[in-house]
Design a protein around this motif. Sequence first.
Motif, PDB file in Angstrom:
ATOM      1  N   GLY C  58      -5.362  75.054  29.040  1.00 51.59           N
ATOM      2  CA  GLY C  58      -5.160  73.608  29.152  1.00 51.59           C
ATOM      3  C   GLY C  58      -4.550  73.041  27.880  1.00 51.59           C
ATOM      4  N   LEU C  59      -5.017  73.529  26.737  1.00 51.92           N
ATOM      5  CA  LEU C  59      -4.475  73.056  25.456  1.00 51.92           C
ATOM      6  C   LEU C  59      -2.993  73.409  25.328  1.00 51.92           C
ATOM      7  CD1 LEU C  59      -5.007  71.744  22.683  1.00 51.92           C
ATOM      8  CD2 LEU C  59      -5.535  74.044  21.826  1.00 51.92           C
ATOM      9  N   ASP C  62      -1.111  70.987  27.119  1.00 49.86           N
ATOM     10  CA  ASP C  62      -1.064  69.728  26.365  1.00 49.86           C
ATOM     11  C   ASP C  62      -0.042  69.803  25.229  1.00 49.86           C
ATOM     12  OD1 ASP C  62      -3.096  68.730  27.998  1.00 49.86           O
ATOM     13  OD2 ASP C  62      -4.692  69.309  26.607  1.00 49.86           O
ATOM     14  N   TYR C  63      -0.002  70.921  24.528  1.00 52.03           N
ATOM     15  CA  TYR C  63       1.002  71.090  23.462  1.00 52.03           C
ATOM     16  C   TYR C  63       2.415  70.952  24.025  1.00 52.03           C
ATOM     17  CZ  TYR C  63      -2.114  72.745  19.686  1.00 52.03           C
ATOM     18  OH  TYR C  63      -3.054  72.826  18.706  1.00 52.03           O
ATOM     19  N   TRP C  66       3.129  67.305  24.904  1.00 52.22           N
ATOM     20  CA  TRP C  66       3.131  66.470  23.688  1.00 52.22           C
ATOM     21  C   TRP C  66       4.403  66.699  22.872  1.00 52.22           C
ATOM     22  CZ3 TRP C  66       1.503  68.371  18.506  1.00 52.22           C
ATOM     23  CH2 TRP C  66       1.284  67.349  17.579  1.00 52.22           C
TER      24      TRP C  66
END
Lengths: 139, 139, 139
Positions: C58-59, C62-63, C66
């Motif tokens: 998930g991160l 997100d990266y 972003w």
Amino acid sequence: MKSFRRELTFDIPTRVGFRNITPEVATCVRDSGVREGLVLVNSMHITSSVFINDDERGLHHDYTQWLERLAPHAPIEHYRHNDTGEDNADSHLKRQIMGREVVVAITQGELDFGTWEQIFYGEFDGRRRKRVLVKVIGE
Amino acid sequence: MKSFRRELTFDIPTRVGFRNITPEVATCVRDSGVREGLVLVNSMHITSSVFINDDERGLHHDYTQWLERLAPHAPIEHYRHNDTGEDNADSHLKRQIMGREVVVAITQGELDFGTWEQIFYGEFDGRRRKRVLVKVIGE
Amino acid sequence: MKSFRRELTFDIPTRVGFRNITPEVATCVRDSGVREGLVLVNSMHITSSVFINDDERGLHHDYTQWLERLAPHAPIEHYRHNDTGEDNADSHLKRQIMGREVVVAITQGELDFGTWEQIFYGEFDGRRRKRVLVKVIGE
């Protein structure tokens, strides 16, 4: 070659905060006995940073505001990382801008710094105990 | 273990600018006599960067525009750091995105680089004399 | 002082992607025979990163989102670097946020890590063969 290792521990009482850790790192360098070498200072966590900049309160306020603008905490459901039950996805992003680590030269037994350089621990998910690793190598 | 230290000095005539310092760093590596080791190259200031990227004029234009968008210089009263009489709060922010330092491997007496890697000094508060530290350790 | 050098090669099948390279770096550290020292891990390219963060899918999503917001790929004619015939100016920008390299302490022959630290290769202009340099120094 000499080497030296020490962990520093911090408990920042707010979610975001900055602490000048230059004195602790300078003590490590002295305790290492290294006269010429390198010191690595890194966060052992993935939601905080070690970086070098100015020890000026207004600037730290500006960093806080700026990082919140570039990587907002809310809405927390905006981030897939937070689907895991966390609410700190933004902290992982802020840490990438400010960096994980610094490497500083050691010359004649001292941190080899420009006039205004100071080492900071930058916390983006505080209110818990965190660790910084200091590793010195040299001679 | 061998070590070597040299300061490079620059005077960028504009507020923001980039300069390829690879030749100067390569000279330091040769002068150090180190065949296998690491070289640390860091800005000794807190409003400028040392980073590795492409030596391409269009890209440097893009960096300048992009950093201005992420961390605008004006309005200067937007930043608490500028309450101290400074006008360079944005330079402290830009420097965090581009980084303070690079660490490069030395192999067989040379900078151990990929095809397009070049070292740059990135200035965000120029029109004054600034320093970069080169520290080599190895054997 | 001992030193050790190895290149890791990757071919990420998408333009943007992340790969956990901790096992390969840990193997380098073991193969180096260094018990106390530093390991430098850097991208040999200027449109990709090596960084340390969480191994959480998930991160990484997100990266990706972003970085696309902070440094959009399109419109490609927005960037002067792309006047050269490239379309990867944004990749050079994204790489600056995520960083070129990490330096990790080696203690008692192992990567000296906090609980969640993992090393990633971050690709921002993939679909071709890329290299990462691992350089170990110590004793």
